[in-house]
Scaffold this motif. Structure first.
Motif, PDB file in Angstrom:
ATOM      1  N   UNK A   1       0.558  17.577   1.301  1.00 51.75           N
ATOM      2  CA  UNK A   1       1.451  18.389   0.476  1.00 51.75           C
ATOM      3  C   UNK A   1       1.917  19.650   1.211  1.00 51.75           C
ATOM      4  N   UNK A   2       0.996  20.220   1.995  1.00 52.54           N
ATOM      5  CA  UNK A   2       1.404  21.370   2.834  1.00 52.54           C
ATOM      6  C   UNK A   2       2.509  20.947   3.792  1.00 52.54           C
TER       7      UNK A   2
ATOM      8  N   UNK B   1       0.842  -1.196   0.000  1.00 54.05           N
ATOM      9  CA  UNK B   1       0.000   0.000   0.000  1.00 54.05           C
ATOM     10  C   UNK B   1       0.880   1.250   0.000  1.00 54.05           C
ATOM     11  N   UNK B   2       1.884   1.237   0.863  1.00 56.90           N
ATOM     12  CA  UNK B   2       2.780   2.378   1.011  1.00 56.90           C
ATOM     13  C   UNK B   2       3.572   2.611  -0.281  1.00 56.90           C
TER      14      UNK B   2
ATOM     15  N   UNK C   1       6.065  12.155   1.592  1.00 62.07           N
ATOM     16  CA  UNK C   1       4.691  12.439   1.139  1.00 62.07           C
ATOM     17  C   UNK C   1       3.771  11.259   1.457  1.00 62.07           C
ATOM     18  N   UNK C   2       4.261  10.055   1.231  1.00 66.38           N
ATOM     19  CA  UNK C   2       3.451   8.866   1.548  1.00 66.38           C
ATOM     20  C   UNK C   2       3.137   8.823   3.044  1.00 66.38           C
ATOM     21  N   UNK C   3       4.129   9.156   3.850  1.00 68.85           N
ATOM     22  CA  UNK C   3       3.924   9.173   5.310  1.00 68.85           C
ATOM     23  C   UNK C   3       2.907  10.253   5.677  1.00 68.85           C
TER      24      UNK C   3
ATOM     25  N   UNK D   1       8.971  23.380  -6.246  1.00 64.99           N
ATOM     26  CA  UNK D   1       9.857  23.633  -5.109  1.00 64.99           C
ATOM     27  C   UNK D   1      11.152  22.828  -5.248  1.00 64.99           C
ATOM     28  N   UNK D   2      11.010  21.573  -5.647  1.00 67.21           N
ATOM     29  CA  UNK D   2      12.191  20.732  -5.802  1.00 67.21           C
ATOM     30  C   UNK D   2      13.073  21.220  -6.949  1.00 67.21           C
TER      31      UNK D   2
ATOM     32  N   UNK E   1       1.558   4.493  -2.592  1.00 63.52           N
ATOM     33  CA  UNK E   1       1.491   5.922  -2.235  1.00 63.52           C
ATOM     34  C   UNK E   1       2.758   6.654  -2.681  1.00 63.52           C
ATOM     35  N   UNK E   2       3.884   5.959  -2.567  1.00 67.06           N
ATOM     36  CA  UNK E   2       5.154   6.580  -2.969  1.00 67.06           C
ATOM     37  C   UNK E   2       5.149   6.879  -4.466  1.00 67.06           C
TER      38      UNK E   2
ATOM     39  N   UNK F   1       4.639  18.430   3.571  1.00 65.85           N
ATOM     40  CA  UNK F   1       5.915  18.122   2.904  1.00 65.85           C
ATOM     41  C   UNK F   1       6.615  19.418   2.512  1.00 65.85           C
ATOM     42  N   UNK F   2       5.829  20.347   1.969  1.00 69.59           N
ATOM     43  CA  UNK F   2       6.415  21.621   1.547  1.00 69.59           C
ATOM     44  C   UNK F   2       7.037  22.344   2.750  1.00 69.59           C
TER      45      UNK F   2
ATOM     46  N   UNK G   1      -4.089  17.280   0.369  1.00 67.99           N
ATOM     47  CA  UNK G   1      -3.723  18.695   0.442  1.00 67.99           C
ATOM     48  C   UNK G   1      -2.905  18.990   1.698  1.00 67.99           C
TER      49      UNK G   1
ATOM     50  N   UNK H   1      11.700  12.686  -0.595  1.00 70.69           N
ATOM     51  CA  UNK H   1      10.429  13.420  -0.701  1.00 70.69           C
ATOM     52  C   UNK H   1       9.207  12.517  -0.950  1.00 70.69           C
ATOM     53  N   UNK H   2       9.256  11.573  -1.904  1.00 73.53           N
ATOM     54  CA  UNK H   2       8.072  10.715  -2.091  1.00 73.53           C
ATOM     55  C   UNK H   2       7.715   9.905  -0.835  1.00 73.53           C
TER      56      UNK H   2
ATOM     57  N   UNK I   1       3.826  13.685  -8.025  1.00 78.07           N
ATOM     58  CA  UNK I   1       4.008  14.885  -7.204  1.00 78.07           C
ATOM     59  C   UNK I   1       3.097  15.996  -7.713  1.00 78.07           C
ATOM     60  N   UNK I   2       2.541  16.774  -6.819  1.00 78.64           N
ATOM     61  CA  UNK I   2       1.770  17.926  -7.287  1.00 78.64           C
ATOM     62  C   UNK I   2       2.716  18.989  -7.828  1.00 78.64           C
TER      63      UNK I   2
ATOM     64  N   UNK J   1      10.243  20.631   3.904  1.00 81.00           N
ATOM     65  CA  UNK J   1      11.410  20.919   3.074  1.00 81.00           C
ATOM     66  C   UNK J   1      11.948  22.318   3.358  1.00 81.00           C
TER      67      UNK J   1
ATOM     68  N   UNK K   1       3.171  22.089  -7.197  1.00 81.65           N
ATOM     69  CA  UNK K   1       3.876  23.007  -6.279  1.00 81.65           C
ATOM     70  C   UNK K   1       5.104  22.355  -5.652  1.00 81.65           C
ATOM     71  N   UNK K   2       5.014  21.046  -5.384  1.00 81.22           N
ATOM     72  CA  UNK K   2       6.186  20.368  -4.820  1.00 81.22           C
ATOM     73  C   UNK K   2       7.267  20.178  -5.875  1.00 81.22           C
TER      74      UNK K   2
ATOM     75  N   UNK L   1       0.581  11.583   3.797  1.00 80.61           N
ATOM     76  CA  UNK L   1      -0.768  11.225   3.325  1.00 80.61           C
ATOM     77  C   UNK L   1      -1.407  10.254   4.311  1.00 80.61           C
ATOM     78  N   UNK L   2      -0.640   9.243   4.703  1.00 80.12           N
ATOM     79  CA  UNK L   2      -1.180   8.223   5.613  1.00 80.12           C
ATOM     80  C   UNK L   2      -1.472   8.804   6.991  1.00 80.12           C
TER      81      UNK L   2
END
Lengths: 90, 184
Positions: free
Chosen positions: B33-34, A63-64, B19-21, A79-80, A67-68, B36-37, B30, B15-16, A72-73, B40, A75-76, B23-24
């Motif tokens: 993502x806030x 599952x994780x 983000x997964x962490x 940023x990257x 998710x990975x 994670x941003x 949203x 980063x991914x 990416x959206x 960083x 905005x991220x 989200x969970x």
């Protein structure tokens, strides 16, 4: 003449023939009879609750992993990219 | 302060996972993502506090987790996402084979107390050691072990699995891996 060996003779002979413990342990390990700590191998097999935990963990990791993979959206990503660009300049 | 190449690469690779962490943990794309941003930005602002040679990933997860808890305390009265309604926001998961099973898991995860959820995610999903997870969450080793155990037991209850056979590989896991319909 008493031809029967005394118990102490038997014990001594048994000690002579006994495979040194380290060799015995490694042989048992190689044969799969014992684990690395000298415990019977069957104790290493996961119990039912342990198997269930393992499978739950596996399911969670799958599952994780999904998710990975989530894209990416913007905005991220932006940023990257800014971060990478800043590092290139510095 | 300039980042060494290796640090920067590791940061980008993390980063991914962050983000997964997130989200969970948060149950919302949203908010994730806030988080994670913000993580960083904070990490970059405080990169001089990072000790080279230590685990960058754990450091970043600590920042994110602390940010989440600060926000969580602020938003305590807000309803979380107990039914995992974020599913509709995900781009990948709903189209993946076995998404029915993932939906069940997501809903079950969302119902766990957040301390248990984060412990389970850090150890069982992200693969941190108990020691690292204890460090990230600022708790004792025994506490984190206990939370992971309770989370696993509760998750099994919520998924209605009492035996390994209830979950896989014959059923759930195999279905997830091969795209079979679990309810078929």
């Amino acid at each position: 003449v008493n031809v029967r060996a005394s118990r102490s003779d038997k014990d001594a002979r048994s000690r002579e023939l006994r495979v040194p413990e380290v060799i015995q342990r490694s042989t048992n390990y190689a044969r799969g009879l014992k684990d690395g700590n000298g415990r019977p191998r069957h104790r290493q097999r996961a119990s039912a609750p342990e198997r269930l935990q393992d499978l739950l963990g596996e399911h969670l990791r799958l599952y994780y992993a999904e998710l990975i993979k989530e894209p990416m959206p913007g905005r991220l990503t932006a940023l990257l990219e800014r971060l990478a660009e800043r590092e290139r300049r510095s | 302060m300039a980042l060494p190449d290796a640090t920067q690469q590791e940061l980008l690779r993390t980063v991914p996972h962050l983000r997964a962490f997130a989200i969970s943990l948060s149950g919302s794309i949203d908010r994730a993502d806030d988080l994670v941003q913000e993580t960083l930005l904070r990490a970059l602002a405080n990169i001089d506090r990072f000790q080279p040679g230590t685990c960058l990933q754990a450091w970043l997860f600590t920042i994110l987790r602390n940010l989440f808890h600060t926000e969580f305390r602020r938003r305590r009265r807000e309803v979380e996402d107990p039914e995992g309604t974020m599913a509709g926001q995900l781009a990948v998961l709903p189209n993946q084979p076995g998404s029915v099973a993932f939906d069940e898991l997501r809903r079950a995860l969302a119902k766990l107390p957040h301390e248990q959820r984060e412990a389970l995610l850090l150890v069982s999903a992200q693969g941190f050691s108990y020691e690292e997870a204890a460090q990230i969450t600022g708790t004792q080793l025994g506490t984190i072990k206990s939370r992971v155990n309770r989370a696993r037991a509760r998750l099994a209850e919520l998924l209605h699995v009492h035996h390994a056979e209830d979950l896989g590989p014959d059923r759930l896991v195999r279905a997830v891996m091969h795209g079979a319909d679990l309810r078929g």
